[in-house]
Every structure is written in C-alpha cells, then in structure tokens.
Design a protein around this motif. Structure first.
Motif: not given
Lengths: 338, 128
Positions: A81-84, B37, B39-40, B74-75, B77, B110-112
C-alpha cells in the motif's frame, strides 16, 4: 486424535538464499532433510516475478515441491500500500493487490495465506468473497509488538468474529511468548554501540514487567514512552532504537490460546537462538506445545528463524544449523501434554 | 540489521554508458527479506570522499539494462527489485578518477507495516 505437524518457513533461509548457499530447489530439499513435513513460502522472496510469475517459474516451484515431498502449508503475502511515495493506496486499490496475491498463492499450490500484521480489516472483508470463491483462507499474523492489544489487530479480529467465515483466521507467532528478551538482539546492538547499562536495564524492566511493550506502549502497538530510569542511561543514538526494538517481543499469557484456538490456522515457531542443550533462549516451547495439545491443535508449527537479523556485520549466519536444531526440538516435544 | 547486504564487495567500478560518458557504478542487495516494486525504494544516497553525489545525477536499475533516475523511480511499479538480486546504482558523473576513494552507500525502503522507511549503509574503500 489431533497431531501437531512441523514445517519450516523459508523466511528462515533468507540469508542462505540471498548469499547463494541454497537456491529454491536446494532450500526445499534442505527443509525436507530437517524432518519437517511442510513448507511455508514468501512468494515475494523466492518466486521471481510475483505476483505475475511466468508459467515456467510456477512449474519450477511445483516440480521442486513435489520432489521434496513437502506439503505447501502457507504463503506469506503483503499488500504494497506504500507503493507510491506521496500517498497510501485506497481500499479498492489494496483489494486488487490482495486478489493478485491470492491468485499467485493458488497457482503455487497454497490454500492458506498469511496476511501481514496491520492489514486493513476493511480490505480483507472486501476481498473475502473472492477468497471464498477460489477456496483460499486469509489468516492475519498476530506478531509481537502488534499483537492482541494492537489497535488494527483488535479491529481485524472483531471483523473476523463478525464475518464467521471458514476462510478467515489467525496465524500466531511464538514471538508473543518470549519469557526473556533475546540476547542475540542485545549482542547485535552492543556491536553497533549500545550502552551496556541500557542493555542491563532493558533485561531488568522486561523481567519486572512481563515485557517492555506493556511498559512503553500504553496498551497499544510498539511504544517509546521510556521511563526516566531508562532514559537517564542513554549515551548513544542506538540506545533509544534498541529500547524501541525491545517492544517487538511480548510475554503474553498462554490463555490467549484458549480464547483464540478456534480461529488459529497456523503458528510461526519464531526462534532467535537455539542453545546447545536443545532449548530456545527466550521461548519455552514445551510449555506452549503442551497447551496446544491440550487444546487439540491439529495443524502446523513452522520454524521461523529471526536470529539472522542479529548477526554482526559480515559474520556468518548459521540459519541451516539453527533450523535443524529447532526442528529437532519440535520433534522431541511434539506430543508433550497429551 | 541489513548492513551486510549493502554495497556488494568488489562491485564498484567505472563503466561505459549508452550516452558515451562513463559512470561510476556499484551494486547492492536489498535491505529487506523480499522483493519489492522499484517505486518502494525510498532513498539512495552516495557519498564519495566526503561529498554527497547530487540526487539528480544518480540512476538505478533492477536488471542492469533499464535505468531510472531517482525521480523517475518513484513511479516505477512494474519493475521489481527481486530478493537476492542486485540493484545497480550509477553516479552519472563521468566516473571516478584513478586511485583510492572512500565510498558510502545508504539505502532506505518503504513498506506498509513498518511506520518509517528503514535500510542500511556501508562504506568501502574503492580503488579505480
């Protein structure tokens, strides 16, 4: 008669895989050689191209799995969910990602997935009809630092209880049953500058309060409300980080098993350090297994080695030796309490 | 915790690029236990002989063929940085001069379920 079975999570072998000591087929062969009957996968880790691996990749996995004789117990999935960088994905976007991971899990032969802690109950509920339609169960991980007292975990469990679907459940990680703080973590942090007096104080506070989470976190997730008796010892930036990390272990009463066993689909047999006498440094496995047998638990415990994280820079990681010892311990106590 | 995976030993060198200008390149494994991905990737920082390489002059590639500036990444994915596979990092500066250089690579992803981006860093002496 119920019978606990053992598996190994390939999380355990992450260093062997990343460093080229084992490839995917070799990892499965190794797991089978430990005596485990099942395997837990992290498809994002070892299945290239996830969530859309090539047919060739899937065939390679299935052939290696079949050759190993292991049962595919659980696939660990994540919702990115933090892909962006500039926003968190909305619920419908997260549902689409979750469906993709359910699909790949099914292609790889699994009918159980582990949802990572803090997965949204709303996203899970919206995906449930799809999971039911393809015959896959989604089980939330109950992990130390974010376990039963955590806000999102509690909301997810409430959703699960209301939904009453056979395709929802829990995966409990044994890290919630740490009777003492893992010393491999302490030793790692000392190697990067932890103040020894802080290390001693954390051990003392953990022992005196049951764990440090309940002291630092005000009844919710990971916390940083450190008491003055701790902060007055801080000399290094690592001291606060270590103290925060200490809330990633919990000493939860085993009674939570009695309450939740009907929903538990799987356990992560977390371990940090197997000792030469065949016990785990922080977790009293025989006591937990005896309780599970009394409760009639009839599925898997998967070895999940966390000590890799606490190996000093450039020192060898003995993941394979540690998991062999862990499987031997599980085998020796599998029928305790019966 | 993941520092051992940062900045693969022996990977740093000057390389030719499609533009005709050489670049300084190194490789790193991911500071995590699964692929993500591209972008992360939250932060890539390169410090050479005490000087920060400008962010606008850095590019990364998950396969050594397709390159993205940090802003472009950053984009991105649909490209994955696979676990156990190197990320290639380039400083599009014409390459480093001959001799020894002190090079630091810092990486964050960066992960959720972890509240702040996390990563690792490693400094090596590189001989060109």
């Amino acid at each position: 008669m119920s019978q606990i079975k053992t598996a190994v999570s390939l999380y355990t072998l992450q260093d062997s895989y990343a460093r080229g000591r084992l490839d995917l087929a070799g990892a499965l062969e190794f797991v089978a050689s430990t005596g485990a009957q099942g395997v837990e996968l992290i498809s994002d880790q070892m299945i290239k191209g996830t969530p859309f691996p090539s047919d060739e990749m899937v065939t390679t996995w299935r052939a290696a799995l079949e050759k190993s004789g292991l049962a595919p117990v659980c696939n660990d999935i994540f919702i990115n969910s933090t892909i962006y960088r500039n926003r968190t994905l909305r619920v419908p976007e997260q549902v689409e990602l979750l469906k993709r991971d359910l699909d790949v899990s099914k292609r790889l032969g699994f009918d159980l997935v582990r949802l990572v802690s803090d997965t949204s109950p709303e996203v899970t509920l919206a995906t449930l009809p799809y999971a039911e339609s393809i015959g896959i169960t989604m089980a939330l991980e109950i992990h130390a630092g974010m376990s039963f007292q955590g806000t999102l975990t509690a909301a997810w469990i409430e959703m699960m209880r209301k939904a009453q679907s056979e395709h929802l459940g829990l995966v409990i990680d044994f890290g919630i049953f740490c009777e003492r703080h893992p010393r491999v973590s302490t030793n790692y942090f000392k190697s990067i500058g932890l103040t020894p007096a802080v290390a001693d104080k954390i051990d003392e506070l953990y022992a005196a309060n049951g764990d440090t989470l309940r002291l630092f976190a005000n009844g919710s997730d990971h916390g940083m409300n450190f008491p003055p008796e701790l902060t007055r010892l801080f000399r290094s930036p690592v001291d606060g980080e270590f103290s925060f990390f200490s809330t990633g272990y919990e000493s939860t009463p085993l009674d939570v098993l009695d309450e939740h066993i009907g929903y538990v689909r799987h356990f992560h047999g977390k371990f940090y350090e197997m000792l030469p006498d065949g016990t785990e440094y922080s977790i009293d496995y025989p006591r937990i297994i005896a309780r599970l047998n009394q409760l009639g638990y009839d599925a898997y415990i998967a070895s999940e080695y966390e000590g890799n994280r606490f190996t000093a820079v450039d020192q060898p990681v003995d993941d394979q030796g540690q998991v062999r010892a862990h499987q031997a311990m599980l085998a020796a106590h599998l029928n305790d309490g019966k | 915790m993941f520092d051992s995976y940062v900045f693969t030993e022996g990977s740093a060198r000057n390389v030719p690029t499609d533009s005709g200008e050489p670049a300084f390149q190194l490789e790193t494994l991911i500071t995590y236990y699964r692929g993500i991905p591209l972008s992360m990737v939250h932060a890539v920082e390169l410090v050479v002989d005490g000087r920060d390489a400008p962010q606008s002059e850095l590019a990364i590639s998950p396969n050594g063929t397709d390159w993205f500036t940090l802003d472009e990444a950053t984009t991105v994915t649909s490209y994955r940085w696979e676990y156990g596979t190197p990320l290639f990092v380039r400083w599009l500066n014409g390459g480093l001069s001959g001799g020894d250089h002190k090079v630091t690579l810092r990486l964050k992803i960066r992960v959720a379920y972890i509240p702040v981006p996390f990563g690792g860093e490693r400094t090596r002496t590189v001989t060109i």
